[in-house]
Design a protein around this motif. Structure first.
Motif, PDB file in Angstrom:
ATOM      1  N   TYR A   1       0.822  -1.208   0.000  1.00 10.27           N
ATOM      2  CA  TYR A   1       0.000   0.000   0.000  1.00 10.27           C
ATOM      3  C   TYR A   1       0.857   1.260   0.000  1.00 10.27           C
ATOM      4  CZ  TYR A   1      -3.887  -3.145   0.860  1.00 10.27           C
ATOM      5  OH  TYR A   1      -4.814  -4.155   0.750  1.00 10.27           O
ATOM      6  N   ASP A   2       2.005   1.210   0.664  1.00 14.76           N
ATOM      7  CA  ASP A   2       2.919   2.351   0.647  1.00 14.76           C
ATOM      8  C   ASP A   2       3.405   2.629  -0.775  1.00 14.76           C
ATOM      9  OD1 ASP A   2       2.634   2.523   3.401  1.00 14.76           O
ATOM     10  OD2 ASP A   2       4.573   1.569   3.830  1.00 14.76           O
ATOM     11  N   ALA A   3       3.810   1.584  -1.478  1.00 10.87           N
ATOM     12  CA  ALA A   3       4.292   1.753  -2.853  1.00 10.87           C
ATOM     13  C   ALA A   3       3.167   2.229  -3.760  1.00 10.87           C
ATOM     14  CB  ALA A   3       4.879   0.434  -3.369  1.00 10.87           C
ATOM     15  N   TRP A   4       1.992   1.677  -3.578  1.00 15.34           N
ATOM     16  CA  TRP A   4       0.828   2.059  -4.374  1.00 15.34           C
ATOM     17  C   TRP A   4       0.505   3.531  -4.159  1.00 15.34           C
ATOM     18  CZ3 TRP A   4      -4.739  -0.055  -3.286  1.00 15.34           C
ATOM     19  CH2 TRP A   4      -5.528   0.041  -4.445  1.00 15.34           C
ATOM     20  N   PHE A   5       0.499   3.955  -2.906  1.00 21.09           N
ATOM     21  CA  PHE A   5       0.237   5.345  -2.559  1.00 21.09           C
ATOM     22  C   PHE A   5       1.281   6.265  -3.190  1.00 21.09           C
ATOM     23  CE2 PHE A   5       1.207   8.947   0.192  1.00 21.09           C
ATOM     24  CZ  PHE A   5      -0.031   9.568   0.289  1.00 21.09           C
ATOM     25  N   ASP A   6       2.562   5.935  -3.001  1.00 22.08           N
ATOM     26  CA  ASP A   6       3.640   6.776  -3.547  1.00 22.08           C
ATOM     27  C   ASP A   6       3.544   6.892  -5.061  1.00 22.08           C
ATOM     28  OD1 ASP A   6       4.651   7.251  -1.006  1.00 22.08           O
ATOM     29  OD2 ASP A   6       6.165   5.668  -1.148  1.00 22.08           O
ATOM     30  N   THR A   7       3.264   5.782  -5.740  1.00 18.98           N
ATOM     31  CA  THR A   7       3.145   5.803  -7.200  1.00 18.98           C
ATOM     32  C   THR A   7       1.956   6.652  -7.636  1.00 18.98           C
ATOM     33  OG1 THR A   7       4.174   3.631  -7.396  1.00 18.98           O
ATOM     34  CG2 THR A   7       2.807   4.361  -9.248  1.00 18.98           C
ATOM     35  N   ALA A   8       0.822   6.462  -7.000  1.00 21.05           N
ATOM     36  CA  ALA A   8      -0.387   7.201  -7.386  1.00 21.05           C
ATOM     37  C   ALA A   8      -0.232   8.698  -7.159  1.00 21.05           C
ATOM     38  CB  ALA A   8      -1.587   6.665  -6.620  1.00 21.05           C
ATOM     39  N   VAL A   9       0.289   9.081  -5.999  1.00 22.88           N
ATOM     40  CA  VAL A   9       0.409  10.503  -5.679  1.00 22.88           C
ATOM     41  C   VAL A   9       1.463  11.164  -6.560  1.00 22.88           C
ATOM     42  CG1 VAL A   9       1.067  12.162  -3.882  1.00 22.88           C
ATOM     43  CG2 VAL A   9      -0.513  10.295  -3.350  1.00 22.88           C
ATOM     44  N   SER A  10       2.618  10.533  -6.734  1.00 23.80           N
ATOM     45  CA  SER A  10       3.655  11.160  -7.568  1.00 23.80           C
ATOM     46  C   SER A  10       3.203  11.254  -9.025  1.00 23.80           C
ATOM     47  CB  SER A  10       4.990  10.426  -7.443  1.00 23.80           C
ATOM     48  OG  SER A  10       4.892   9.112  -7.918  1.00 23.80           O
ATOM     49  N   THR A  11       2.491  10.262  -9.514  1.00 22.60           N
ATOM     50  CA  THR A  11       1.977  10.314 -10.891  1.00 22.60           C
ATOM     51  C   THR A  11       0.946  11.426 -11.032  1.00 22.60           C
ATOM     52  OG1 THR A  11       2.386   7.957 -11.179  1.00 22.60           O
ATOM     53  CG2 THR A  11       0.827   8.976 -12.700  1.00 22.60           C
ATOM     54  N   PHE A  12       0.077  11.576 -10.050  1.00 26.69           N
ATOM     55  CA  PHE A  12      -0.918  12.650 -10.064  1.00 26.69           C
ATOM     56  C   PHE A  12      -0.221  14.009 -10.095  1.00 26.69           C
ATOM     57  CE2 PHE A  12      -3.851  15.661  -8.166  1.00 26.69           C
ATOM     58  CZ  PHE A  12      -5.072  15.345  -8.772  1.00 26.69           C
ATOM     59  N   LEU A  13       0.761  14.201  -9.231  1.00 28.54           N
ATOM     60  CA  LEU A  13       1.476  15.477  -9.177  1.00 28.54           C
ATOM     61  C   LEU A  13       2.278  15.720 -10.454  1.00 28.54           C
ATOM     62  CD1 LEU A  13       2.622  15.445  -5.435  1.00 28.54           C
ATOM     63  CD2 LEU A  13       0.611  16.571  -6.435  1.00 28.54           C
ATOM     64  N   ASP A  14       2.878  14.677 -11.007  1.00 24.05           N
ATOM     65  CA  ASP A  14       3.576  14.810 -12.296  1.00 24.05           C
ATOM     66  C   ASP A  14       2.602  15.247 -13.387  1.00 24.05           C
ATOM     67  OD1 ASP A  14       5.940  13.992 -11.079  1.00 24.05           O
ATOM     68  OD2 ASP A  14       5.866  11.959 -11.915  1.00 24.05           O
ATOM     69  N   GLY A  15       1.394  14.709 -13.336  1.00 30.76           N
ATOM     70  CA  GLY A  15       0.369  15.085 -14.316  1.00 30.76           C
ATOM     71  C   GLY A  15      -0.015  16.548 -14.206  1.00 30.76           C
ATOM     72  N   ILE A  16      -0.119  17.053 -12.992  1.00 26.12           N
ATOM     73  CA  ILE A  16      -0.397  18.482 -12.811  1.00 26.12           C
ATOM     74  C   ILE A  16       0.722  19.311 -13.424  1.00 26.12           C
ATOM     75  CG2 ILE A  16      -0.598  20.343 -11.108  1.00 26.12           C
ATOM     76  CD1 ILE A  16      -1.994  18.357  -9.243  1.00 26.12           C
ATOM     77  N   GLN A  17       1.976  18.926 -13.126  1.00 22.37           N
ATOM     78  CA  GLN A  17       3.123  19.659 -13.670  1.00 22.37           C
ATOM     79  C   GLN A  17       3.120  19.627 -15.188  1.00 22.37           C
ATOM     80  OE1 GLN A  17       5.614  21.484 -11.979  1.00 22.37           O
ATOM     81  NE2 GLN A  17       5.976  22.146 -14.073  1.00 22.37           N
ATOM     82  N   ALA A  18       2.877  18.464 -15.763  1.00 18.68           N
ATOM     83  CA  ALA A  18       2.892  18.326 -17.225  1.00 18.68           C
ATOM     84  C   ALA A  18       1.782  19.139 -17.880  1.00 18.68           C
ATOM     85  CB  ALA A  18       2.763  16.856 -17.622  1.00 18.68           C
ATOM     86  N   ARG A  19       0.647  19.176 -17.263  1.00 17.06           N
ATOM     87  CA  ARG A  19      -0.504  19.846 -17.876  1.00 17.06           C
ATOM     88  C   ARG A  19      -0.541  21.345 -17.597  1.00 17.06           C
ATOM     89  NH1 ARG A  19      -6.715  17.740 -17.648  1.00 17.06           N
ATOM     90  NH2 ARG A  19      -7.542  19.340 -19.006  1.00 17.06           N
ATOM     91  N   HIS A  20      -0.100  21.749 -16.388  1.00 14.81           N
ATOM     92  CA  HIS A  20      -0.264  23.145 -15.981  1.00 14.81           C
ATOM     93  C   HIS A  20       1.041  23.856 -15.633  1.00 14.81           C
ATOM     94  CE1 HIS A  20      -4.618  22.658 -15.762  1.00 14.81           C
ATOM     95  NE2 HIS A  20      -4.420  21.523 -15.109  1.00 14.81           N
ATOM     96  N   GLY A  21       2.179  23.187 -15.830  1.00 14.00           N
ATOM     97  CA  GLY A  21       3.456  23.785 -15.471  1.00 14.00           C
ATOM     98  C   GLY A  21       3.726  25.098 -16.202  1.00 14.00           C
TER      99      GLY A  21
END
Length: 187
Positions: free
Chosen positions: A166-186
């Motif tokens: 669950y820790d790995a799943w959480f880290d992957t999901a949150v970092s991917t979400f934040l990367d998506g924000i950066q890619a779309r709105h950076g």
């Protein structure tokens, strides 16, 4: 002393978290809560008008804990990352609350003081409207709660997988979400 005078809203909310954590969402009722507090159910209604109001108090308590940890001046990514971790920790401390947070939005007044801080951070380095910024914060909140539901959703049953999964799943999901924000709105 009357039963209503022996309890208050705070005691009721604490008892709701106890029932949620030990017995799960399905077990939470005004009758079960009254039994937990050793009062008659009617005594609860003096402080909390109904189960919907009780669920709102639980959702608001979780959200207040998350909002209380917001620190002014943090960059948007750090602020959102911290929010995700704080929400997960709040739900880890009270795993039964994940089911409540899934069906109840926090009251607007819980977040209203944090909105300027969040918007300030989101506008520093991102190109987006206020509505987009707030939708992204809300989407991250929902994402983290969904992950918590997968981990804790069968409270009081233990999680199906080891904590590291669950820790790995959480880290992957949150970092991917934040990367998506950066890619779309950076900026």
């Amino acid at each position: 002393m009357s039963p209503a005078a022996r309890i208050d809203t705070e005691a009721i909310v604490r008892a709701a978290f106890d029932v949620l954590d030990r017995e799960g969402f399905a077990a939470l009722s005004m009758r079960a809560l009254a039994a937990h507090l050793d009062v008659k159910a009617a005594s609860l209604y003096y402080h909390v008008p109904n189960k919907a109001a009780l669920l709102q108090l639980v959702a608001d308590r979780v959200a207040r804990q998350v909002v209380a940890a917001f620190v002014p001046g943090r960059p948007w990514r750090e602020l959102l990352h911290r929010m995700a971790h704080d929400l997960r920790e709040a739900l880890r401390a009270h795993p039964g609350a994940a089911a409540v947070v899934a069906v109840r939005n926090a009251s607007p007044e819980v977040f209203e003081n944090a909105v300027p801080l969040v918007l300030s951070a989101m506008h520093e380095g991102l190109r987006l409207t206020d509505d987009e910024a707030l939708h992204l914060v809300q989407a991250l909140y929902v994402l983290v709660n969904g992950l918590a539901l997968a981990e804790f959703g069968e409270t009081p049953e233990p999680p199906a997988a080891p904590a590291a999964y669950y820790d790995a799943w959480f880290d992957t999901a949150v970092s991917t979400f934040l990367d998506g924000i950066q890619a779309r709105h950076g900026a």
